[in-house]
Scaffold this motif. Structure first.
Motif, PDB file in Angstrom:
ATOM      1  N   HIS A  22       5.035   7.733  13.466  1.00  6.94           N
ATOM      2  CA  HIS A  22       3.865   7.233  12.745  1.00  6.94           C
ATOM      3  C   HIS A  22       3.719   7.919  11.384  1.00  6.94           C
ATOM      4  CE1 HIS A  22      -0.083   5.641  11.971  1.00  6.94           C
ATOM      5  NE2 HIS A  22      -0.545   6.874  11.796  1.00  6.94           N
ATOM      6  N   ALA A  23       3.915   9.226  11.336  1.00  2.61           N
ATOM      7  CA  ALA A  23       3.796   9.968  10.084  1.00  2.61           C
ATOM      8  C   ALA A  23       4.877   9.537   9.093  1.00  2.61           C
ATOM      9  CB  ALA A  23       3.878  11.468  10.357  1.00  2.61           C
ATOM     10  N   ALA A  24       6.096   9.351   9.591  1.00  2.00           N
ATOM     11  CA  ALA A  24       7.191   8.937   8.704  1.00  2.00           C
ATOM     12  C   ALA A  24       6.944   7.542   8.139  1.00  2.00           C
ATOM     13  CB  ALA A  24       8.517   8.972   9.460  1.00  2.00           C
ATOM     14  N   SER A  25       6.450   6.645   8.964  1.00  5.20           N
ATOM     15  CA  SER A  25       6.215   5.290   8.466  1.00  5.20           C
ATOM     16  C   SER A  25       5.073   5.272   7.449  1.00  5.20           C
ATOM     17  CB  SER A  25       5.921   4.329   9.620  1.00  5.20           C
ATOM     18  OG  SER A  25       4.684   4.649  10.223  1.00  5.20           O
ATOM     19  N   SER A  26       4.052   6.094   7.650  1.00  2.00           N
ATOM     20  CA  SER A  26       2.959   6.123   6.674  1.00  2.00           C
ATOM     21  C   SER A  26       3.417   6.742   5.357  1.00  2.00           C
ATOM     22  CB  SER A  26       1.747   6.856   7.231  1.00  2.00           C
ATOM     23  OG  SER A  26       2.053   8.216   7.423  1.00  2.00           O
ATOM     24  N   VAL A  27       4.316   7.728   5.408  1.00  4.12           N
ATOM     25  CA  VAL A  27       4.847   8.326   4.186  1.00  4.12           C
ATOM     26  C   VAL A  27       5.679   7.295   3.427  1.00  4.12           C
ATOM     27  CG1 VAL A  27       6.503  10.033   3.322  1.00  4.12           C
ATOM     28  CG2 VAL A  27       4.784  10.706   4.993  1.00  4.12           C
ATOM     29  N   VAL A  28       6.492   6.540   4.144  1.00  8.20           N
ATOM     30  CA  VAL A  28       7.317   5.506   3.499  1.00  8.20           C
ATOM     31  C   VAL A  28       6.441   4.428   2.879  1.00  8.20           C
ATOM     32  CG1 VAL A  28       8.985   3.676   3.974  1.00  8.20           C
ATOM     33  CG2 VAL A  28       9.332   5.944   4.941  1.00  8.20           C
ATOM     34  N   ARG A  30       3.355   4.743   1.750  1.00  9.47           N
ATOM     35  CA  ARG A  30       2.721   5.285   0.553  1.00  9.47           C
ATOM     36  C   ARG A  30       3.697   5.378  -0.604  1.00  9.47           C
ATOM     37  NH1 ARG A  30       0.311  10.136   3.320  1.00  9.47           N
ATOM     38  NH2 ARG A  30      -1.124   9.132   4.725  1.00  9.47           N
ATOM     39  N   ALA A  31       4.920   5.801  -0.319  1.00 13.34           N
ATOM     40  CA  ALA A  31       5.930   5.918  -1.374  1.00 13.34           C
ATOM     41  C   ALA A  31       6.261   4.546  -1.956  1.00 13.34           C
ATOM     42  CB  ALA A  31       7.186   6.581  -0.825  1.00 13.34           C
ATOM     43  N   ALA A  32       6.323   3.532  -1.109  1.00 12.30           N
ATOM     44  CA  ALA A  32       6.624   2.182  -1.601  1.00 12.30           C
ATOM     45  C   ALA A  32       5.491   1.645  -2.453  1.00 12.30           C
ATOM     46  CB  ALA A  32       6.894   1.250  -0.430  1.00 12.30           C
ATOM     47  N   LEU A  33       4.257   1.947  -2.078  1.00 11.98           N
ATOM     48  CA  LEU A  33       3.125   1.462  -2.847  1.00 11.98           C
ATOM     49  C   LEU A  33       2.977   2.197  -4.173  1.00 11.98           C
ATOM     50  CD1 LEU A  33       0.426   0.888  -0.103  1.00 11.98           C
ATOM     51  CD2 LEU A  33       1.651  -0.821  -1.427  1.00 11.98           C
ATOM     52  N   ARG A  34       3.361   3.460  -4.215  1.00 10.23           N
ATOM     53  CA  ARG A  34       3.248   4.224  -5.453  1.00 10.23           C
ATOM     54  C   ARG A  34       4.411   3.976  -6.398  1.00 10.23           C
ATOM     55  NH1 ARG A  34       1.243   9.852  -2.824  1.00 10.23           N
ATOM     56  NH2 ARG A  34      -0.859   9.140  -2.329  1.00 10.23           N
ATOM     57  N   SER A  35       5.491   3.468  -5.873  1.00 11.98           N
ATOM     58  CA  SER A  35       6.676   3.235  -6.706  1.00 11.98           C
ATOM     59  C   SER A  35       6.413   2.082  -7.658  1.00 11.98           C
ATOM     60  CB  SER A  35       7.867   2.901  -5.809  1.00 11.98           C
ATOM     61  OG  SER A  35       8.914   2.396  -6.572  1.00 11.98           O
ATOM     62  N   SER A  36       6.697   2.294  -8.955  1.00  9.25           N
ATOM     63  CA  SER A  36       6.472   1.223  -9.924  1.00  9.25           C
ATOM     64  C   SER A  36       7.726   0.424 -10.179  1.00  9.25           C
ATOM     65  CB  SER A  36       5.950   1.808 -11.235  1.00  9.25           C
ATOM     66  OG  SER A  36       6.923   2.690 -11.764  1.00  9.25           O
ATOM     67  N   ARG A  38      10.200  -0.318  -7.867  1.00 11.32           N
ATOM     68  CA  ARG A  38      10.599  -1.168  -6.743  1.00 11.32           C
ATOM     69  C   ARG A  38       9.508  -1.141  -5.691  1.00 11.32           C
ATOM     70  NH1 ARG A  38      13.800   3.512  -6.147  1.00 11.32           N
ATOM     71  NH2 ARG A  38      13.258   4.597  -4.247  1.00 11.32           N
ATOM     72  N   GLY A  39       9.617  -2.036  -4.741  1.00  8.72           N
ATOM     73  CA  GLY A  39       8.614  -2.108  -3.698  1.00  8.72           C
ATOM     74  C   GLY A  39       7.408  -2.892  -4.179  1.00  8.72           C
ATOM     75  N   ALA A  40       6.308  -2.692  -3.526  1.00 10.48           N
ATOM     76  CA  ALA A  40       5.093  -3.417  -3.879  1.00 10.48           C
ATOM     77  C   ALA A  40       4.530  -2.875  -5.183  1.00 10.48           C
ATOM     78  CB  ALA A  40       4.069  -3.274  -2.761  1.00 10.48           C
ATOM     79  N   PRO A  41       3.990  -3.734  -6.031  1.00  6.20           N
ATOM     80  CA  PRO A  41       3.385  -3.267  -7.275  1.00  6.20           C
ATOM     81  C   PRO A  41       2.110  -2.477  -7.011  1.00  6.20           C
ATOM     82  CG  PRO A  41       3.039  -5.615  -6.992  1.00  6.20           C
ATOM     83  CD  PRO A  41       3.954  -5.171  -5.895  1.00  6.20           C
ATOM     84  N   LEU A  42       1.685  -1.720  -8.001  1.00  3.50           N
ATOM     85  CA  LEU A  42       0.490  -0.899  -7.832  1.00  3.50           C
ATOM     86  C   LEU A  42      -0.749  -1.730  -7.533  1.00  3.50           C
ATOM     87  CD1 LEU A  42       0.962   1.776 -10.611  1.00  3.50           C
ATOM     88  CD2 LEU A  42       1.133   2.082  -8.148  1.00  3.50           C
ATOM     89  N   CYS A  43      -0.784  -2.954  -8.052  1.00  3.83           N
ATOM     90  CA  CYS A  43      -1.958  -3.781  -7.798  1.00  3.83           C
ATOM     91  C   CYS A  43      -2.028  -4.236  -6.347  1.00  3.83           C
ATOM     92  CB  CYS A  43      -1.967  -4.985  -8.739  1.00  3.83           C
ATOM     93  SG  CYS A  43      -0.573  -6.085  -8.483  1.00  3.83           S
ATOM     94  N   ALA A  44      -0.925  -4.095  -5.585  1.00  4.83           N
ATOM     95  CA  ALA A  44      -0.929  -4.523  -4.192  1.00  4.83           C
ATOM     96  C   ALA A  44      -1.467  -3.443  -3.256  1.00  4.83           C
ATOM     97  CB  ALA A  44       0.474  -4.922  -3.757  1.00  4.83           C
ATOM     98  N   ALA A  45      -1.723  -2.273  -3.785  1.00  3.59           N
ATOM     99  CA  ALA A  45      -2.303  -1.221  -2.960  1.00  3.59           C
ATOM    100  C   ALA A  45      -3.686  -1.655  -2.514  1.00  3.59           C
ATOM    101  CB  ALA A  45      -2.377   0.079  -3.745  1.00  3.59           C
ATOM    102  N   PRO A  46      -4.032  -1.420  -1.253  1.00  8.88           N
ATOM    103  CA  PRO A  46      -5.316  -1.915  -0.742  1.00  8.88           C
ATOM    104  C   PRO A  46      -6.515  -1.471  -1.556  1.00  8.88           C
ATOM    105  CG  PRO A  46      -3.972  -1.059   1.040  1.00  8.88           C
ATOM    106  CD  PRO A  46      -3.253  -0.747  -0.232  1.00  8.88           C
ATOM    107  N   GLY A  47      -6.513  -0.280  -2.109  1.00  5.96           N
ATOM    108  CA  GLY A  47      -7.655   0.198  -2.881  1.00  5.96           C
ATOM    109  C   GLY A  47      -7.741  -0.438  -4.255  1.00  5.96           C
TER     110      GLY A  47
END
Length: 119
Positions: A22-28, A30-36, A38-47
């Motif tokens: 669970h901890a590893a998946s949450s870290v991954v 967060r890293a994907a959401l913070r990455s500009s 690749r991965g999800a864009p910053l605007c896709a972060a829930p906050g």
């Protein structure tokens, strides 16, 4: 602890593995959401997601006005485009009659294609 609550994990090893997973998946995530890059864009972060549905302000519409256009019309002369058809027919009749332009199968195919596209 409450007596009616059952323990989900009886084995402590299994409990540690699940917590680690669970901890590893949450870290991954967060890293994907913070990455500009690749991965999800910053605007896709829930906050960061928000919805805005208000009308445009008058200042915004005034800034978005189109630049002044030229005369427009037929070749920029200001004449209505509908005059192109009779002008074209008036020019085509003598061209065909004097055999300056010979109507062949390609011209007929072009005419059918244009009729299909226009209608």
């Amino acid at each position: 602890p409450r007596p009616n609550v059952q323990r989900k994990f009886l084995d402590p090893k299994q409990h540690r593995l699940t917590m680690l997973r669970h901890a590893a998946s949450s870290v991954v995530k967060r890293a994907a959401l913070r990455s500009s890059s690749r991965g999800a864009p910053l605007c896709a972060a829930p906050g960061n997601m928000s919805f805005h549905a208000s009308a445009k302000r008058e200042e915004d519409t005034a800034a978005a006005t189109l630049p002044e256009e030229g005369k427009g019309g037929l070749f920029g002369t200001g004449i209505n485009e509908w005059f192109a058809l009779p002008i074209g027919v008036a020019a085509a009749v003598p061209m065909i009659k004097l055999e300056w332009y010979v109507i062949n199968e390609e011209t007929q195919l072009l005419a059918v294609f244009l009729a299909f596209c226009v209608t």
